[in-house]
Scaffold this active site. Sequence first.
Site, PDB file in Angstrom:
ATOM      1  N   GLU A  18       0.848  -1.207   0.000  1.00  0.00           N
ATOM      2  CA  GLU A  18       0.000   0.000   0.000  1.00  0.00           C
ATOM      3  C   GLU A  18       0.877   1.249   0.000  1.00  0.00           C
ATOM      4  OE1 GLU A  18      -2.602   1.581  -0.306  1.00  0.00           O
ATOM      5  OE2 GLU A  18      -4.321   0.268  -0.131  1.00  0.00           O
ATOM      6  N   ASP A 200     -10.263  -0.049  -5.174  1.00  0.00           N
ATOM      7  CA  ASP A 200      -9.288   0.136  -4.103  1.00  0.00           C
ATOM      8  C   ASP A 200      -8.670   1.528  -4.226  1.00  0.00           C
ATOM      9  OD1 ASP A 200      -7.234  -0.391  -2.085  1.00  0.00           O
ATOM     10  OD2 ASP A 200      -7.615  -2.504  -2.440  1.00  0.00           O
TER      11      ASP A 200
END
Length: 293
Positions: A18, A200
């Site tokens: 991430e 996402d």
Amino acid sequence: MDETGIRTLDAPRCHLGEGPSYYPATGTARWLDILERRLFEIPLDGTGPALTHTLPFMASAIAAVDPGRILLAAEDGLYLRDLRDGTLTLHGPLEADDPGTRSNDWRVHPCGALWIGTMGRDAEPGRGAIYHVAGTTVTRLYANLTIPNAICFSPDGASGYFVDTDEGLLRRVALDSATGLPVAEPATLYDHRGGAGGIDGAAVDADGLIWSARWGAACIDAYSPAGERVRSLPVPASRPSCPTFAGRGLDRLLVTSAWEGMDAAERAADPGHGLTFLLDPGTRGPLEPAFRP
């Protein structure tokens, strides 16, 4: 880049990659592995493999501050990290009194404030929220979310975007461009309910297109400000998690991925699981703004 316009970075696999970010002054890319508590950095000129830094907490996102510091969003707050020696200083708490949540997706608004999402550690429904942080002032904007994602802003700062991945509705909200605070209620921009995978992390290009990773569908999608899905780029990993614009011309997408929740057979069938990539989207982005602490 190979003939498909994809380059795999020389870096370890991420359990849950991430927070990709890019620093043009040094040509350095950085990103995180949330679950393994690792911070990676690599020169994008290909001169070496990624360096790995172990963190004392789970962190999900990175923002530039100044040439010597970055800001990390961690499970209990926001931390300034000195790039010279790795020293961490708490900038401010964030849900520090709730050990059942952690930080997730974020972006810095063009004004220098940021939006940061939180979620339950096991993605429990309704545990998530989105906050606005200006300096050390924290304001909760939205509550009762599950997995806040796709936080990003139009280049002029007048529109904000976000999604609750569990719900599947990409939303747009009008903002005060001087503060990054909402001035209206969010409206649905794109309805992904029933579609493959989940929306996402996201980044906006210089023309205002929203480029979003689609977890579980091995692609990055581009949405227009009018709410149309106009392009999709393949990613050689089934669970891409977040893109950002990178490279000297800001004309590449730096994309993280994950193998969270995959069993051994699924990982074997997905050779790119957890790797980090550079894609050629045929467009360029603005540089992500620095946070103003």
